[in-house]
Design a protein around this motif. Structure first.
Motif, PDB file in Angstrom:
ATOM      1  N   LEU A 215       1.150  -1.163   0.148  1.00  0.00           N
ATOM      2  CA  LEU A 215       0.376  -0.240  -0.307  1.00  0.00           C
ATOM      3  C   LEU A 215       0.983   1.451  -0.005  1.00  0.00           C
ATOM      4  O   LEU A 215       1.710   1.712   1.318  1.00  0.00           O
ATOM      5  N   LYS A 216       1.024   2.066  -0.668  1.00  0.00           N
ATOM      6  CA  LYS A 216       1.009   3.195  -1.031  1.00  0.00           C
ATOM      7  C   LYS A 216       0.409   4.493  -1.458  1.00  0.00           C
ATOM      8  O   LYS A 216       0.008   4.948  -2.125  1.00  0.00           O
ATOM      9  N   ARG A 223       3.496  -2.338   3.588  1.00  0.00           N
ATOM     10  CA  ARG A 223       3.885  -3.999   2.986  1.00  0.00           C
ATOM     11  C   ARG A 223       3.634  -4.948   3.829  1.00  0.00           C
ATOM     12  O   ARG A 223       4.049  -5.573   5.124  1.00  0.00           O
ATOM     13  N   GLY A 224       3.839  -6.629   3.552  1.00  0.00           N
ATOM     14  CA  GLY A 224       3.260  -7.521   4.498  1.00  0.00           C
ATOM     15  C   GLY A 224       3.817  -8.944   3.471  1.00  0.00           C
ATOM     16  O   GLY A 224       2.659  -8.875   1.559  1.00  0.00           O
ATOM     17  N   SER A 269       5.609 -11.678   7.177  1.00  0.00           N
ATOM     18  CA  SER A 269       6.184 -10.809   7.356  1.00  0.00           C
ATOM     19  C   SER A 269       5.132  -8.796   7.364  1.00  0.00           C
ATOM     20  O   SER A 269       4.045  -9.349   6.797  1.00  0.00           O
ATOM     21  N   ILE A 270       5.830  -8.101   8.223  1.00  0.00           N
ATOM     22  CA  ILE A 270       4.278  -6.578   8.046  1.00  0.00           C
ATOM     23  C   ILE A 270       5.710  -5.581   8.394  1.00  0.00           C
ATOM     24  O   ILE A 270       6.898  -6.215   8.698  1.00  0.00           O
ATOM     25  N   GLU A 271       5.938  -4.134   7.525  1.00  0.00           N
ATOM     26  CA  GLU A 271       6.647  -3.667   7.587  1.00  0.00           C
ATOM     27  C   GLU A 271       5.451  -2.358   7.082  1.00  0.00           C
ATOM     28  O   GLU A 271       4.888  -2.762   6.308  1.00  0.00           O
ATOM     29  N   ALA A 272       6.238  -1.243   8.038  1.00  0.00           N
ATOM     30  CA  ALA A 272       5.363   0.304   7.372  1.00  0.00           C
ATOM     31  C   ALA A 272       5.899   0.877   7.825  1.00  0.00           C
ATOM     32  O   ALA A 272       6.809   1.369   9.295  1.00  0.00           O
ATOM     33  N   GLY A 273       5.694   2.428   6.952  1.00  0.00           N
ATOM     34  CA  GLY A 273       6.862   3.719   7.157  1.00  0.00           C
ATOM     35  C   GLY A 273       6.455   4.759   6.685  1.00  0.00           C
ATOM     36  O   GLY A 273       4.990   4.675   5.803  1.00  0.00           O
TER      37      GLY A 273
END
Length: 377
Positions: A215-216, A223-224, A269-273
């Motif tokens: 998602l942007k 991202r996952g 995994s999951i990441e967010a920024g």
């Protein structure tokens, strides 16, 4: 200090829908070997290894486009887009300094093989289906599952077994991509050596299913991914590999592994920024500075007879860090990572007891990197 990946891509448009693509990768600076005369040893010729590293031709393909790109046929050394980290392996596509650890451990990465692909994009859907040479179960290991299965110690890749891979991505929601990918193929007997009649019933069927999203939007990138892989006949393959590895007294020079293999492996995994510079008027749309967090878990022996011997292959990992983009094509990354393991349930056992399981050391680390990704047309 290392140069993990230095990649040069070269493409050419022949016209009439025909294009060529290539990718040459130098891992850790490539290899440096030479034959030298050693003056200190009476002028003897010696082979010298100056440094480690690898050089790999990861892509070399011809593509023919039909229907304005809605249908393409590609053949050659191609990327197998199973899992997020293979379909999106360039350095601007993930926050961490290294490629996503879980997927890069349990699956080949970057996964490339000789084969043929049918792919294209129709409206909000992108699709790809591939026919490939199979993986080689002699290269599977307990600590990395099928990660090394796409490699070959020979000057060619054996293709006694075949496989299929597929991927579909949807872009219907603005700023959101959702992907689903999979793989199926036999892996045993994909070697130049006949295992013998006692293994006639062994196929080593490998099934992989993976989902991922990105998602942007609203100055966020999220991202996952989740991956699950199952290997049939894992115990029989482990038995065969251990009997035919370099540790066996009759197998000197065999390049394969003396290891047990799991029946299944998983990774999620999951990441967010968030882009902090989006709130600064002078920097907005000129530079970007993401603060991010990431959480992941993977297990190379999620199930299997030898699972209890591989507790160290099921780490959890928490990461916090930043990505600074002074310009669009360049990123400076910094992170603090904490890889940790579940504590064994010793139920009050005395450490001197033979049933006592020694806890694993957790593994903190700090990484700093700079990366670029530029396309010249």
């Amino acid at each position: 200090f290392a140069l993990p990946h230095v990649t040069v891509s070269l493409g050419f448009d022949f016209g009439k829908g025909w294009t060529l693509g290539s990718e040459l990768e130098f891992e850790h600076g490539g290899t440096e070997t030479a034959v030298e005369i050693e003056a200190e040893e009476a002028g003897e010729y010696e082979a010298e290894t100056e440094k480690g590293g690898e050089v790999a031709l990861e892509q070399l393909w011809l593509n023919k486009a039909f229907l304005g790109g809605k249908l393409n046929i590609k053949a050659g050394e191609i990327i197998v887009p199973v899992g997020f980290a293979n379909a999106h392996h360039e350095p601007l596509n993930f926050f961490t300094c290294y490629r996503p650890e879980g997927e890069a451990t349990i699956l080949p990465n970057t996964w490339h093989q000789l084969g043929i692909s049918v792919w294209g994009r129709v409206n909000d859907w992108k699709y790809e289906a591939q026919f490939l040479s199979g993986l080689n179960s002699e290269s599977f290991t307990g600590e990395k599952f099928v990660h090394q299965g796409a490699t070959s110690p020979y000057e060619f890749k054996v293709a006694n077994c075949y496989a299929g891979a597929a991927r579909v991505d949807n872009y219907s929601v603005p700023g959101l991509r959702i992907g689903l990918s999979g793989y199926y193929g036999y892996t045993f007997r994909n070697s130049i050596k006949d295992p013998g009649a006692s293994y006639d019933d062994v196929k080593g069927a490998l099934s992989i299913v993976a989902g991922d999203f990105e998602l942007k939007r609203w100055n966020w990138i999220v991202r996952g991914s989740i991956d699950y892989a199952h290997l049939g006949d894992a115990d029989r393959i482990s038995e065969y590999n251990k009997a035919n590895s370099t540790h066996h007294k009759y197998q000197d020079g065999n390049p394969f592994h003396n290891t047990n293999i799991g029946s299944s492996a998983l990774s999620y995994s999951i990441e967010a920024g968030y882009d902090l510079f989006s709130q600064v008027r002078k920097l907005k749309d000129k530079q970007r500075f993401y603060l991010f967090g990431r959480y992941e878990h993977y297990n190379t022996m999620a199930t299997g007879t030898y699972k209890s011997q591989y507790r160290h292959c099921a780490p959890y990992r928490a990461v916090v860090g930043f990505n600074y983009h002074p310009i669009k094509q360049i990123v400076v990354k910094g992170e603090y990572s904490y890889r940790y393991f579940k504590s064994p349930n010793n139920n009050g056992l005395n450490p001197d007891s033979p049933l006592y399981v020694q806890p694993f050391n957790n593994e903190p680390s700090i990484s700093l990197s700079i990366a670029y990704q530029a396309w010249f047309f």
